[in-house]
Design a protein around this motif. Structure first.
Motif, mmCIF file in Angstrom:
data_model
loop_
_atom_site.group_PDB
_atom_site.id
_atom_site.type_symbol
_atom_site.label_atom_id
_atom_site.label_comp_id
_atom_site.label_asym_id
_atom_site.label_seq_id
_atom_site.Cartn_x
_atom_site.Cartn_y
_atom_site.Cartn_z
ATOM 1 N N SER A 188 50.568 38.732 40.904
ATOM 2 C CA SER A 188 49.385 39.185 41.634
ATOM 3 C C SER A 188 49.628 40.472 42.427
ATOM 4 C CB SER A 188 48.846 38.085 42.547
ATOM 5 O OG SER A 188 49.848 37.599 43.406
ATOM 6 N N VAL A 213 49.089 43.534 39.961
ATOM 7 C CA VAL A 213 47.911 43.627 39.097
ATOM 8 C C VAL A 213 47.270 45.007 39.150
ATOM 9 C CG1 VAL A 213 45.584 42.744 38.680
ATOM 10 C CG2 VAL A 213 47.457 41.165 39.066
ATOM 11 N N ASP A 214 47.113 45.572 40.328
ATOM 12 C CA ASP A 214 46.487 46.896 40.417
ATOM 13 C C ASP A 214 47.329 47.947 39.718
ATOM 14 O OD1 ASP A 214 44.074 46.291 41.772
ATOM 15 O OD2 ASP A 214 45.190 46.079 43.649
ATOM 16 N N LYS A 264 49.281 47.440 37.205
ATOM 17 C CA LYS A 264 49.114 47.171 35.779
ATOM 18 C C LYS A 264 47.786 47.733 35.263
ATOM 19 C CE LYS A 264 49.413 43.106 32.819
ATOM 20 N NZ LYS A 264 49.629 41.673 32.795
ATOM 21 N N ARG A 277 41.092 41.657 37.520
ATOM 22 C CA ARG A 277 42.244 41.390 38.389
ATOM 23 C C ARG A 277 42.530 39.896 38.443
ATOM 24 N NH1 ARG A 277 43.072 41.520 43.063
ATOM 25 N NH2 ARG A 277 44.955 42.667 43.396
ATOM 26 N N MET A 315 44.327 38.487 35.523
ATOM 27 C CA MET A 315 45.657 39.039 35.230
ATOM 28 C C MET A 315 46.694 38.688 36.296
ATOM 29 S SD MET A 315 44.422 42.791 33.889
ATOM 30 C CE MET A 315 46.036 43.393 33.430
ATOM 31 N N LYS A 316 46.384 37.802 37.209
ATOM 32 C CA LYS A 316 47.291 37.477 38.307
ATOM 33 C C LYS A 316 48.514 36.671 37.879
ATOM 34 C CE LYS A 316 44.218 37.643 42.247
ATOM 35 N NZ LYS A 316 43.668 36.872 43.361
ATOM 36 N N GLU A 321 51.076 35.918 34.611
ATOM 37 C CA GLU A 321 51.532 36.165 33.243
ATOM 38 C C GLU A 321 51.925 34.824 32.657
ATOM 39 O OE1 GLU A 321 51.658 38.767 31.227
ATOM 40 O OE2 GLU A 321 50.945 40.206 32.706
#
Length: 159
Positions: A97, A100-101, A103, A129, A132-133, A135
């Motif tokens: 998390s 994320v930004d 990424k 976001r 995608m926190k 994986e």
């Protein structure tokens, strides 16, 4: 090692080839029969092989987000959304998390990766976001004793 699953995540041919190359590298790394120039040296072998997991649930969340926004999915995109592995196949969940930004910004730097007209780009950043926190991965192979619980660290079990 981390790579794509045999289907390239969602069928992308480049990802499928990356999977094949990485899998071959995993199994041949440090083998003096294949790399005789390292004979006599301490051969290094990776201890775990992971596949990135594009899960059905994650695809379903993306479809629902797009539908809520009135974004129509093309037929090819609808087919891609049918792919994905069952959630129960996931062996590893890594909290990313805080990255994320970074990424999302990295993806945005590569026009070939995400066309501005792409359906993903039309979904609000905050929704992307959220998805995608974490994986998710499948531990495809391990040369160390597998853990019984879901891993939260790729180096779990490695001394």
């Amino acid at each position: 090692m981390v790579t794509f699953d045999p289907q390239g995540g969602y069928g992308h041919p480049d990802h499928i080839r990356a999977h094949e190359a990485a899998t071959m590298a995993y199994y041949t790394a440090g083998d003096p029969r294949i790399f005789p120039e390292v004979s006599g040296a301490a051969a290094w072998k990776p201890l775990k092989l992971y596949w990135g997991a594009f899960t059905r649930g994650r695809f379903r969340q993306a479809v629902e987000a797009a539908q809520k926004m009135g974004v129509e999915l093309s037929i090819p995109m609808q087919e891609i959304m049918k792919r994905g592995i069952p959630e129960e196949c996931v062996t590893t969940r890594i909290d990313v998390s805080e990255f994320v930004d970074l990424k999302l910004d990295a993806l945005a730097c590569h026009a070939s990766q995400l066309d501005p007209k792409n359906v993903w780009q039309r979904i609000p950043r905050e929704v992307r976001r959220e998805g995608m926190k974490v994986e998710m991965l499948v531990r495809a192979e391990s040369r160390v004793a597998p853990l019984q619980e879901i891993e939260t660290d790729l180096f779990a079990g490695i001394e």
